[in-house]
Design an enzyme around this catalytic site. Structure first.
Site, PDB file in Angstrom:
ATOM      1  N   ARG A 198      12.730  -3.447  10.529  1.00  0.00           N
ATOM      2  CA  ARG A 198      11.739  -2.959  11.476  1.00  0.00           C
ATOM      3  C   ARG A 198      11.411  -3.988  12.508  1.00  0.00           C
ATOM      4  O   ARG A 198      11.111  -4.921  12.082  1.00  0.00           O
ATOM      5  CB  ARG A 198      10.439  -2.569  10.565  1.00  0.00           C
ATOM      6  CG  ARG A 198      10.357  -1.072  10.241  1.00  0.00           C
ATOM      7  CD  ARG A 198       9.395  -0.793   9.312  1.00  0.00           C
ATOM      8  NE  ARG A 198       8.013  -1.224   9.618  1.00  0.00           N
ATOM      9  CZ  ARG A 198       6.702  -0.842   9.270  1.00  0.00           C
ATOM     10  NH1 ARG A 198       6.874  -0.288   7.994  1.00  0.00           N
ATOM     11  NH2 ARG A 198       5.539  -1.312   9.632  1.00  0.00           N
ATOM     12  N   ARG A 209      -8.258   1.431  10.340  1.00  0.00           N
ATOM     13  CA  ARG A 209      -7.911   0.243  10.557  1.00  0.00           C
ATOM     14  C   ARG A 209      -8.938  -0.609  11.502  1.00  0.00           C
ATOM     15  O   ARG A 209      -8.619  -1.838  11.498  1.00  0.00           O
ATOM     16  CB  ARG A 209      -6.623   0.195  11.107  1.00  0.00           C
ATOM     17  CG  ARG A 209      -5.561  -0.515  10.357  1.00  0.00           C
ATOM     18  CD  ARG A 209      -4.254  -0.422  11.287  1.00  0.00           C
ATOM     19  NE  ARG A 209      -3.007  -0.905  10.634  1.00  0.00           N
ATOM     20  CZ  ARG A 209      -2.166  -0.446  10.083  1.00  0.00           C
ATOM     21  NH1 ARG A 209      -2.244   0.784   9.348  1.00  0.00           N
ATOM     22  NH2 ARG A 209      -1.123  -1.342   9.924  1.00  0.00           N
ATOM     23  N   LYS A 264       0.749  -1.245  -0.019  1.00  0.00           N
ATOM     24  CA  LYS A 264      -0.094   0.022   0.099  1.00  0.00           C
ATOM     25  C   LYS A 264       0.737   1.304   0.159  1.00  0.00           C
ATOM     26  O   LYS A 264       0.635   2.098  -0.836  1.00  0.00           O
ATOM     27  CB  LYS A 264      -0.825   0.131   1.221  1.00  0.00           C
ATOM     28  CG  LYS A 264      -2.059  -1.194   1.565  1.00  0.00           C
ATOM     29  CD  LYS A 264      -2.865  -0.888   2.487  1.00  0.00           C
ATOM     30  CE  LYS A 264      -2.057  -0.691   3.920  1.00  0.00           C
ATOM     31  NZ  LYS A 264      -1.353  -2.074   4.500  1.00  0.00           N
ATOM     32  N   ARG A 268      12.023  -7.462   4.125  1.00  0.00           N
ATOM     33  CA  ARG A 268      11.916  -5.832   4.201  1.00  0.00           C
ATOM     34  C   ARG A 268      13.336  -5.176   4.680  1.00  0.00           C
ATOM     35  O   ARG A 268      13.623  -5.869   5.931  1.00  0.00           O
ATOM     36  CB  ARG A 268      10.754  -5.428   4.742  1.00  0.00           C
ATOM     37  CG  ARG A 268      10.682  -3.996   4.411  1.00  0.00           C
ATOM     38  CD  ARG A 268       9.397  -3.362   4.353  1.00  0.00           C
ATOM     39  NE  ARG A 268       8.549  -3.344   5.707  1.00  0.00           N
ATOM     40  CZ  ARG A 268       7.108  -3.013   5.698  1.00  0.00           C
ATOM     41  NH1 ARG A 268       6.710  -2.228   4.750  1.00  0.00           N
ATOM     42  NH2 ARG A 268       6.655  -2.950   6.955  1.00  0.00           N
ATOM     43  N   ARG A 295       0.575  -9.187  13.469  1.00  0.00           N
ATOM     44  CA  ARG A 295      -0.126  -8.020  12.772  1.00  0.00           C
ATOM     45  C   ARG A 295      -1.159  -8.844  11.713  1.00  0.00           C
ATOM     46  O   ARG A 295      -2.224  -8.108  11.415  1.00  0.00           O
ATOM     47  CB  ARG A 295       0.880  -7.126  11.969  1.00  0.00           C
ATOM     48  CG  ARG A 295       1.761  -6.145  12.681  1.00  0.00           C
ATOM     49  CD  ARG A 295       2.931  -6.033  12.082  1.00  0.00           C
ATOM     50  NE  ARG A 295       3.030  -5.138  10.924  1.00  0.00           N
ATOM     51  CZ  ARG A 295       4.232  -5.173  10.157  1.00  0.00           C
ATOM     52  NH1 ARG A 295       5.038  -5.877  10.159  1.00  0.00           N
ATOM     53  NH2 ARG A 295       4.035  -4.487   8.889  1.00  0.00           N
TER      54      ARG A 295
HETATM   55  P1  ADP Z   1       2.004  -1.793   7.873  1.00  0.00           P
HETATM   56  O1  ADP Z   1       3.480  -2.027   7.441  1.00  0.00           O
HETATM   57  O2  ADP Z   1       1.543  -3.001   8.718  1.00  0.00           O
HETATM   58  O3  ADP Z   1       0.961  -1.545   6.858  1.00  0.00           O
HETATM   59  P2  ADP Z   1       2.066   0.648   9.156  1.00  0.00           P
HETATM   60  O4  ADP Z   1       3.328   1.417   8.736  1.00  0.00           O
HETATM   61  O5  ADP Z   1       0.534   1.258   8.337  1.00  0.00           O
HETATM   62  O6  ADP Z   1       2.103  -1.017   8.902  1.00  0.00           O
HETATM   63  O7  ADP Z   1       1.802   0.993  10.729  1.00  0.00           O
HETATM   64  C1  ADP Z   1       2.592   0.728  11.544  1.00  0.00           C
HETATM   65  C2  ADP Z   1       2.082   0.590  12.788  1.00  0.00           C
HETATM   66  O8  ADP Z   1       1.508   1.811  13.273  1.00  0.00           O
HETATM   67  C3  ADP Z   1       0.985  -0.386  13.148  1.00  0.00           C
HETATM   68  O9  ADP Z   1       1.208  -1.591  13.430  1.00  0.00           O
HETATM   69  C4  ADP Z   1       0.037   0.323  14.457  1.00  0.00           C
HETATM   70  O10 ADP Z   1       0.640  -0.166  15.562  1.00  0.00           O
HETATM   71  C5  ADP Z   1       0.201   1.791  13.937  1.00  0.00           C
HETATM   72  N1  ADP Z   1      -0.792   2.156  13.378  1.00  0.00           N
HETATM   73  C6  ADP Z   1      -0.820   2.742  11.960  1.00  0.00           C
HETATM   74  N2  ADP Z   1      -2.318   3.189  11.448  1.00  0.00           N
HETATM   75  C7  ADP Z   1      -2.961   2.885  12.488  1.00  0.00           C
HETATM   76  C8  ADP Z   1      -4.247   3.035  12.850  1.00  0.00           C
HETATM   77  N3  ADP Z   1      -5.164   3.307  11.778  1.00  0.00           N
HETATM   78  N4  ADP Z   1      -4.915   2.642  13.951  1.00  0.00           N
HETATM   79  C9  ADP Z   1      -3.994   2.001  14.794  1.00  0.00           C
HETATM   80  N5  ADP Z   1      -2.913   2.045  14.675  1.00  0.00           N
HETATM   81  C10 ADP Z   1      -2.291   2.292  13.494  1.00  0.00           C
END
Ligand code: ADP
Ligand code: ZN
Length: 209
Positions: free
Chosen positions: A155, A88, A13, A122, A166
């Site tokens: 990460r 989310r 995404k 990654r 996750r």
């Molecule tokens: P991913 O690589 O899992 O898509 P993101 O970079 O979008 O991860 O998000 C990393 C972390 O930030 C999530 O695992 C969560 O802890 C937090 N986070 C991001 N967006 C949200 C959201 N909309 N609601 C709650 N927590 C969030």
């Protein structure tokens, strides 16, 4: 156009959002990036969310919604925006409906085993944020970013236990949003397996500027 990008972690995404943002000249708003930046800067929000991020759990809805609400009143969002990683949860989606009109929810489809492969390989650049992949797009020099020469790292939430967590969080809390947006006739499924350039072409054909 106002877009929401849905899909499991590792679906790509963020990568596609950056390209769409450049092509359509609209901001890419990633709640994950905003939280990670807060952690890096050591501001109060960052101190609050660091352990949550590291474990792969979700930050609370109130904190997250307030953050997005603040971001969406910025003037650069008037021409449109991409929300990547938000909403989310169902409460986040309901709150968003009261904040902004959404034109499309793009649902990135990918199998769990591909997610695990992508995330565990990654390698993120500490300096510029560019993502390499140990197997699919390795850097020329081990541990060094091709784009800027910065140091690559893994990460904390890309480690095996956090990936499992996750995916579980995605299944229980986020996947219900697919039906939420389908019910509003806003869902567009997109195959997340091809390379970003190919997905971008599908996207551009679907959403004319
Ligand atoms: P991913 O690589 O899992 O898509 P993101 O970079 O979008 O991860 O998000 C990393 C972390 O930030 C999530 O695992 C969560 O802890 C937090 N986070 C991001 N967006 C949200 C959201 N909309 N609601 C709650 N927590 C969030
Ligand atoms: Zn770099």
């Amino acid at each position: 156009m106002n877009f929401v990008f849905l899909g499991p972690p590792g679906a790509g995404k963020g990568t596609l959002a950056k390209e769409v943002a450049a092509a359509y000249r609209i901001p890419h708003i990633s709640t994950g990036d905003i939280f990670r930046a807060a952690v890096k800067e050591g501001i109060p929000l960052g101190l609050k969310v660091k352990s949550i991020l590291d474990s792969g759990a979700l930050v609370g809805d109130d904190v997250t919604i307030a953050l997005v609400q603040k971001r969406l009143v910025q003037p650069d969002t008037r021409a449109g925006f991409i929300l990547d990683g938000f909403p989310r949860t169902i409460p986040q989606a309901e709150a968003l409906a009261g904040i902004a009109r959404i034109d499309a929810a793009v649902n990135f489809e990918i199998a769990d085993r591909d997610v695990v492969k992508r995330l565990s390989g990654r390698r993120v650049c500490k300096a510029c944020g560019f993502n390499h992949h140990a197997e699919f797009s390795p850097s020329k020099k081990d541990g060094v970013c091709d784009k800027c020469g910065g140091e690559l790292f893994i990460r904390e939430d890309d480690k095996a236990d956090a990936i499992t967590h996750r995916l579980e969080v995605y299944r229980t809390q986020t996947a219900p949003l697919i039906d939420f947006y389908r019910g509003k006739n806003l869902l567009m499924d997109i195959d997340a397996r091809p390379k970003a350039e190919a997905i971008l072409m599908v996207f551009k054909a679907k959403f004319k500027q």
